[in-house]
Design an enzyme around this catalytic site. Structure first.
Site, PDB file in Angstrom:
ATOM      1  N   HIS A 242       0.955  -1.183   0.292  1.00 39.03           N
ATOM      2  CA  HIS A 242      -0.576  -0.018  -0.282  1.00 39.03           C
ATOM      3  C   HIS A 242       1.052   1.390   0.131  1.00 39.03           C
ATOM      4  O   HIS A 242       0.990   2.518  -1.280  1.00 39.03           O
ATOM      5  CB  HIS A 242      -0.373  -0.603   1.270  1.00 39.03           C
ATOM      6  CG  HIS A 242      -1.799  -1.222   1.459  1.00 39.03           C
ATOM      7  ND1 HIS A 242      -2.647  -1.446   1.286  1.00 39.03           N
ATOM      8  CD2 HIS A 242      -1.313  -1.979   2.342  1.00 39.03           C
ATOM      9  CE1 HIS A 242      -3.270  -2.473   1.349  1.00 39.03           C
ATOM     10  NE2 HIS A 242      -2.834  -3.151   1.844  1.00 39.03           N
TER      11      HIS A 242
HETATM   12  O1  RIB Z   1      -5.149  -0.286   4.745  1.00 36.42           O
HETATM   13  C1  RIB Z   1      -3.698  -0.642   4.321  1.00 36.42           C
HETATM   14  C2  RIB Z   1      -3.162   0.794   5.430  1.00 36.42           C
HETATM   15  O2  RIB Z   1      -3.481   0.463   6.611  1.00 36.42           O
HETATM   16  C3  RIB Z   1      -2.171   0.943   5.769  1.00 36.42           C
HETATM   17  O3  RIB Z   1      -1.500   2.390   5.268  1.00 36.42           O
HETATM   18  C4  RIB Z   1      -1.145   0.328   6.134  1.00 36.42           C
HETATM   19  O4  RIB Z   1       0.120   0.752   6.704  1.00 36.42           O
HETATM   20  C5  RIB Z   1      -2.354   0.542   7.477  1.00 36.42           C
HETATM   21  O5  RIB Z   1      -2.374   1.603   7.739  1.00 36.42           O
END
Ligand code: RIB
Ligand code: CA
Length: 316
Positions: A242
């Protein structure tokens, strides 16, 4: 001229890779500071993990700040089941030499922006938006200094990863997200629809490990832990990476595509709390407030990430 940025994060293995990508790109990104927030794990761990990453990358001069330890209104929800008890499982934890700045992260954000020219600083939040919203609420003068907010958060077609309706960063602090998405400054939003296209498959992790430098090895170790939960949950071939997406976009926007639309945040219904209502087809008259990123060249993203991680071995 390098783009001035502040990364606000909750490391988290994927946050860690985002930081490493930024560290590897000093010619393009001038990292004014790292602000940390409670999210994946409590604040005491997210700030320590961010400082560990500075040590691992040999960037002990980077200023790291601790921010808000609770969402604006809701109880903190964390994600140890994904990131492990330390928040950075896959790495042996150590006490970092990179110091924690004594100033609160929100105060750092406010005075840094107030001292800056208009539209001169890019905010890169990749955790819950508590610090960013608190700064905006406390000192609205900072808004004009924000060039753009490039964030990881939200979900549209992909559905939620924490509830059926909500992605984790937005769900943890939906009231903060509502403030940010209403702030009027340009927003580029990377949600699960995008990040679920960039999977850390075994082959990609092996290519990272084959770089044979300590930072790449640490990255491979983190990703080898990080993928065990999501591969079961999504029956995917690797965990979605992500948080490096916003940083990669700043460096290689050609790898991505998005669409300008309205994104509004659910803050009333417990059932759909934290949902990002992305008006992709412009079916309402809600004002366009963001660019929703929906497509990425995933092979190109990993080629780029690997090329940048290779830089940590060049001067070893
Ligand atoms: O849903 C993914 C996000 O949530 C990313 O930023 C991961 O690090 C968590 O913080
Ligand atoms: Ca994060």
């Amino acid at each position: 001229m390098a783009r001035k940025i502040i990364i606000d994060c909750d490391p988290g293995q994927d946050d860690a890779v985002a930081l490493l990508l930024a560290f590897a790109s000093p010619g393009e990104l001038d990292l004014l500071g790292i602000t940390t927030v409670a999210g994946n794990v409590p604040l005491g761990l997210t700030q320590r993990n961010a400082r560990m990453l500075c040590d691992i990358a040999g960037r002990q001069e980077v200023r790291v700040y601790a921010g808000c330890d609770q969402p604006l209104r809701r109880q903190l929800e964390t994600a140890e089941q994904i990131h492990g008890a330390t928040g950075i499982n896959g790495l042996e934890v150590f006490e970092p030499s990179t110091p924690l700045q004594s100033e609160h992260a929100v105060d750092f954000i406010i005075h840094t922006l107030l001292d800056a020219d208009d539209a001169s600083i890019t905010l890169v939040p990749i955790g819950p938006l508590t610090n960013i919203a608190t700064a905006m609420d406390r000192e609205p003068e900072i808004l004009s200094r924000i060039e753009r907010i490039v964030l990881m958060g939200g979900a549209m077609r992909e559905g939620g990863n924490r509830t059926p309706s909500a992605e984790f960063n937005i769900l943890v602090d939906p009231h903060a997200a509502d403030i940010v998405f209403r702030c009027g400054r340009p927003i580029t939003a990377f949600g699960l629809d995008l990040s679920h296209q960039v999977l850390s498959t075994r082959d990609r992790v092996a290519r990272i490990r084959a770089l044979n430098n300590p930072v790449a090895a640490a990255t491979a170790d983190m990703l080898s832990f990080f993928d065990r939960y999501d591969t079961v949950k999504y029956t995917s071939k690797g965990a979605p990476l992500h948080d490096p997406c916003p940083v990669a976009w700043l460096l290689r926007p050609d790898l991505f595509a998005g669409k300008d639309c309205n994104i509004s945040i659910e803050t009333q219904s417990e059932l759909t709390m934290g949902h990002t209502a992305v008006d992709f087809w412009h079916v309402t008259d809600r004002p366009i407030n963001a660019t929703w990123m929906h497509t990425v060249d995933a092979p190109g993203f990993y080629d780029f990430l690997i090329e940048r991680l290779a830089r940590f071995g060049e001067h070893a």
